[in-house]
Design a protein around this motif. Structure first.
Motif, short mmCIF file in Angstrom:
data_model
loop_
_atom_site.label_atom_id
_atom_site.label_comp_id
_atom_site.label_asym_id
_atom_site.label_seq_id
_atom_site.Cartn_x
_atom_site.Cartn_y
_atom_site.Cartn_z
N THR A 33 -27.06 34.14 -22.74
CA THR A 33 -26.51 33.14 -23.65
C THR A 33 -25.29 32.44 -23.06
N MET A 34 -24.63 33.07 -22.11
CA MET A 34 -23.44 32.47 -21.50
C MET A 34 -23.72 31.89 -20.11
N CYS A 35 -24.97 31.87 -19.71
CA CYS A 35 -25.34 31.48 -18.36
C CYS A 35 -25.10 29.98 -18.10
N PRO A 36 -24.49 29.67 -16.97
CA PRO A 36 -24.27 28.27 -16.61
C PRO A 36 -25.52 27.61 -16.00
N SER A 37 -26.60 28.37 -15.82
CA SER A 37 -27.79 27.86 -15.14
C SER A 37 -28.93 27.56 -16.10
N LEU A 38 -28.62 27.14 -17.31
CA LEU A 38 -29.65 26.90 -18.32
C LEU A 38 -30.69 25.89 -17.84
N GLY A 39 -30.26 24.83 -17.19
CA GLY A 39 -31.21 23.83 -16.69
C GLY A 39 -32.18 24.42 -15.68
N LYS A 40 -31.68 25.24 -14.78
CA LYS A 40 -32.55 25.89 -13.79
C LYS A 40 -33.51 26.85 -14.48
N CYS A 41 -33.01 27.55 -15.49
CA CYS A 41 -33.85 28.48 -16.23
C CYS A 41 -34.97 27.74 -16.95
N GLU A 42 -34.64 26.62 -17.57
CA GLU A 42 -35.66 25.83 -18.25
C GLU A 42 -36.71 25.34 -17.28
N GLN A 43 -36.31 24.98 -16.06
CA GLN A 43 -37.27 24.57 -15.03
C GLN A 43 -38.17 25.75 -14.66
N PHE A 44 -37.59 26.93 -14.53
CA PHE A 44 -38.36 28.14 -14.21
C PHE A 44 -39.38 28.41 -15.32
N LEU A 45 -38.93 28.37 -16.57
CA LEU A 45 -39.82 28.64 -17.69
C LEU A 45 -40.92 27.60 -17.81
N ALA A 46 -40.67 26.38 -17.36
CA ALA A 46 -41.68 25.31 -17.38
C ALA A 46 -42.62 25.39 -16.18
#
Length: 72
Positions: A33-46
């Motif tokens: 929840t505090m991760c600064p890499s949310l955009g990268k995570c969303e790319q991974f999940l996609a």
């Protein structure tokens, strides 16, 4: 928590497997929840990237769950 649940699903793990280690799960959720890499995570999940180990602060947690799953 949805992001962590989705990440577990993408790598083939279930939330109940993580719940076995309740404290570790609580720490992982906080990191997520505090991760600064949310955009990268969303790319991974996609499915747009496969290098979750390069940016995810929960890499060790996810690796440990993967090893536990392999033992079953």
């Amino acid at each position: 928590m949805d992001t962590l649940t989705n990440t577990l699903s993408v790598i083939g793990l279930l939330l109940f497997m993580a719940a076995i280690l309740e404290r570790a799960l609580a720490v992982a959720v906080r990191r997520c929840t505090m991760c600064p890499s949310l955009g990268k995570c969303e790319q991974f999940l996609a499915g747009e990237r496969d290098d979750v180990d390069a940016f995810c602060p929960n890499t060790m947690f996810l690796d440990n769950l993967g090893r536990a799953k392999a033992r079953r």
